[in-house]
Scaffold this motif. Structure first.
Motif, PDB file in Angstrom:
ATOM      1  N   LYS A 276       0.978  -1.183  -0.118  1.00 21.07           N
ATOM      2  CA  LYS A 276      -0.004  -0.152  -0.212  1.00 21.07           C
ATOM      3  C   LYS A 276       0.927   1.452  -0.106  1.00 21.07           C
ATOM      4  O   LYS A 276       0.434   2.120  -0.683  1.00 21.07           O
ATOM      5  N   ALA A 277       2.000   1.296   0.686  1.00 21.47           N
ATOM      6  CA  ALA A 277       2.813   2.385   0.798  1.00 21.47           C
ATOM      7  C   ALA A 277       3.492   2.614  -0.604  1.00 21.47           C
ATOM      8  O   ALA A 277       3.649   3.670  -0.867  1.00 21.47           O
ATOM      9  N   VAL A 278       3.940   1.487  -1.413  1.00 22.36           N
ATOM     10  CA  VAL A 278       4.263   1.664  -2.624  1.00 22.36           C
ATOM     11  C   VAL A 278       3.346   2.332  -3.446  1.00 22.36           C
ATOM     12  O   VAL A 278       3.639   3.143  -4.329  1.00 22.36           O
ATOM     13  N   ARG A 279       1.930   1.747  -3.443  1.00 27.05           N
ATOM     14  CA  ARG A 279       0.920   2.414  -4.347  1.00 27.05           C
ATOM     15  C   ARG A 279       0.845   3.882  -3.893  1.00 27.05           C
ATOM     16  O   ARG A 279       0.619   4.718  -4.941  1.00 27.05           O
ATOM     17  N   GLU A 280       0.870   4.383  -2.765  1.00 29.56           N
ATOM     18  CA  GLU A 280       0.580   5.687  -2.427  1.00 29.56           C
ATOM     19  C   GLU A 280       2.028   6.527  -2.667  1.00 29.56           C
ATOM     20  O   GLU A 280       1.616   7.586  -3.362  1.00 29.56           O
ATOM     21  N   ALA A 281       3.198   5.919  -2.858  1.00 25.21           N
ATOM     22  CA  ALA A 281       4.229   6.496  -3.243  1.00 25.21           C
ATOM     23  C   ALA A 281       4.067   7.074  -4.844  1.00 25.21           C
ATOM     24  O   ALA A 281       4.498   7.959  -5.367  1.00 25.21           O
ATOM     25  N   GLU A 282       3.688   5.994  -5.517  1.00 23.65           N
ATOM     26  CA  GLU A 282       3.600   6.083  -7.036  1.00 23.65           C
ATOM     27  C   GLU A 282       2.472   7.167  -7.197  1.00 23.65           C
ATOM     28  O   GLU A 282       2.722   7.660  -8.210  1.00 23.65           O
ATOM     29  N   LYS A 283       1.203   7.211  -6.652  1.00 24.76           N
ATOM     30  CA  LYS A 283       0.129   8.114  -6.651  1.00 24.76           C
ATOM     31  C   LYS A 283       0.737   9.639  -6.430  1.00 24.76           C
ATOM     32  O   LYS A 283       0.444  10.309  -7.314  1.00 24.76           O
ATOM     33  N   ALA A 284       1.648   9.570  -5.346  1.00 22.66           N
ATOM     34  CA  ALA A 284       2.388  10.999  -5.137  1.00 22.66           C
ATOM     35  C   ALA A 284       3.278  11.486  -6.025  1.00 22.66           C
ATOM     36  O   ALA A 284       3.235  12.473  -6.663  1.00 22.66           O
ATOM     37  N   ALA A 288       3.050  14.589  -8.362  1.00 24.46           N
ATOM     38  CA  ALA A 288       4.198  15.731  -8.641  1.00 24.46           C
ATOM     39  C   ALA A 288       4.451  15.799  -9.861  1.00 24.46           C
ATOM     40  O   ALA A 288       4.741  17.089 -10.229  1.00 24.46           O
ATOM     41  N   HIS A 289       4.496  15.041 -10.870  1.00 24.59           N
ATOM     42  CA  HIS A 289       4.811  15.082 -12.062  1.00 24.59           C
ATOM     43  C   HIS A 289       3.570  16.056 -12.800  1.00 24.59           C
ATOM     44  O   HIS A 289       3.919  16.786 -14.065  1.00 24.59           O
ATOM     45  N   LYS A 290       2.432  15.886 -12.270  1.00 23.76           N
ATOM     46  CA  LYS A 290       1.089  16.583 -12.990  1.00 23.76           C
ATOM     47  C   LYS A 290       1.560  18.082 -12.598  1.00 23.76           C
ATOM     48  O   LYS A 290       1.278  18.898 -13.461  1.00 23.76           O
ATOM     49  N   ILE A 291       1.998  18.358 -11.353  1.00 27.17           N
ATOM     50  CA  ILE A 291       2.290  19.547 -10.932  1.00 27.17           C
ATOM     51  C   ILE A 291       3.299  20.320 -11.989  1.00 27.17           C
ATOM     52  O   ILE A 291       3.180  21.267 -12.309  1.00 27.17           O
ATOM     53  N   GLU A 292       4.394  19.471 -11.942  1.00 23.30           N
ATOM     54  CA  GLU A 292       5.559  19.952 -12.705  1.00 23.30           C
ATOM     55  C   GLU A 292       5.160  20.444 -14.236  1.00 23.30           C
ATOM     56  O   GLU A 292       5.627  21.389 -14.619  1.00 23.30           O
TER      57      GLU A 292
END
Length: 310
Positions: A276-284, A288-292
């Protein structure tokens, strides 16, 4: 030295093969396994698999649920027999076609129609090889279609399963559209157009560039059959492989099943939390790429405005 005893057939499979004993007592000729299964299939065809219960089938036949249990002792057995009845035997016409490819394509079309006639079959879980007469006959037909080719037994089974898989996936999607059309009152084309409009609204070129290009090419409203294209290209590959064998090329090296670590399926709490932590990190990271990307667009706009004002 003693011979190993063959495994006992589960009740449902034994009923399908006609080797299970019928009850000695209970309702007389008015009741039979065949009548129970026919009634259950009719109910599923009319109202879906969710409407099928021992009580509902009994009511349809005018008996009590306990009367059914004398013939079919478990609902899982009933579902198996329903699948067997709805599957039926494969027609002879595909096997009369000329050439292995034409026979397999004919079987593919028949299997698709089978799922469209009985879409509830797609909701039944796959719990292993279907060891029943009619299901076995379909496997036999697929293998028989490839007789005379230089394929090994394993390769013939793989090709037959690939065609069956294509048919099932086509049935899943087509049955879904049919159900959505029935529920909404829209035609299948109108359902597709509605979905295309929803995709067009939420899919951006920045986040999903390839999918956005496909939308702009009207892929979701195209009249082309992607499932037929896929099965044809699969058979193109088989044909090329057979041509190579005919020229004396070696068979492809056999590969084993995908090796799945039992730990992955164990449900371990710490493992689930880590995944779950990996999925959350990928989502974040995606956010971040979207904001970039948005910041880059804004910067380009400011530069362009500055140049115009300068």
């Amino acid at each position: 030295m003693t011979e190993t005893e063959p495994p006992e057939l589960p009740r449902g499979i034994a009923l399908a093969w006609g080797v299970a004993a019928n009850p000695q007592r209970g309702p007389k000729r008015e009741m039979s396994v065949e009548k129970i299964v026919d009634a259950a299939v009719e109910l599923a065809d009319a109202e879906g698999l969710g409407a099928v219960s021992m009580a509902a089938v009994a009511a349809r036949l005018g008996f009590t649920p306990m009367s059914l249990y004398r013939y079919v002792t478990a609902k899982d057995d009933l579902l198996l027999l329903m699948q067997e009845e709805a599957t039926g035997l494969p027609p002879q016409s595909p096997l009369d076609a000329d050439g292995w490819r034409e026979r397999l394509l004919a079987l593919y079309e028949e299997q698709v129609m089978l799922y469209l006639r009985h879409p509830w079959m797609l909701s039944l879980p796959i719990t292993g090889s279907p060891i029943t007469p009619n299901s076995s006959a379909w496997i036999d037909a697929g293998l028989a279609s490839l007789e005379g080719t230089p394929l090994t037994t394993e390769e013939r089974m793989a090709v037959a399963l690939a065609v069956t898989g294509h048919a099932r996936w086509c049935g899943v999607v087509q049955a879904g559209y049919t159900e959505q059309s029935r529920g909404s009152g829209l035609t299948p084309d109108e359902v597709a157009a509605q979905e295309a409009a929803l995709f067009d609204r939420v899919i951006t070129a920045e986040e999903y560039p390839a999918l956005r290009r496909a939308i702009e090419d009207d892929v979701f409203t195209s009249s082309a059959d992607p499932f037929r294209f896929a099965v044809e290209r699969t058979l193109d590959g088989v044909a090329a492989y057979i041509t190579g064998l005919d020229r004396g090329e070696a068979h492809a090296e056999a590969t084993e099943w995908i090796d799945i670590d039992p730990v992955e399926l164990s449900g371990d709490r710490r493992l689930r939390e880590a995944q779950k932590a990996v999925r959350e990190a990928e989502k974040a990271l995606r956010a971040a790429h979207k904001i970039e990307r948005q910041a880059l667009r804004d910067a380009k706009d400011r530069v362009a405005k500055a140049r115009k004002s300068g």
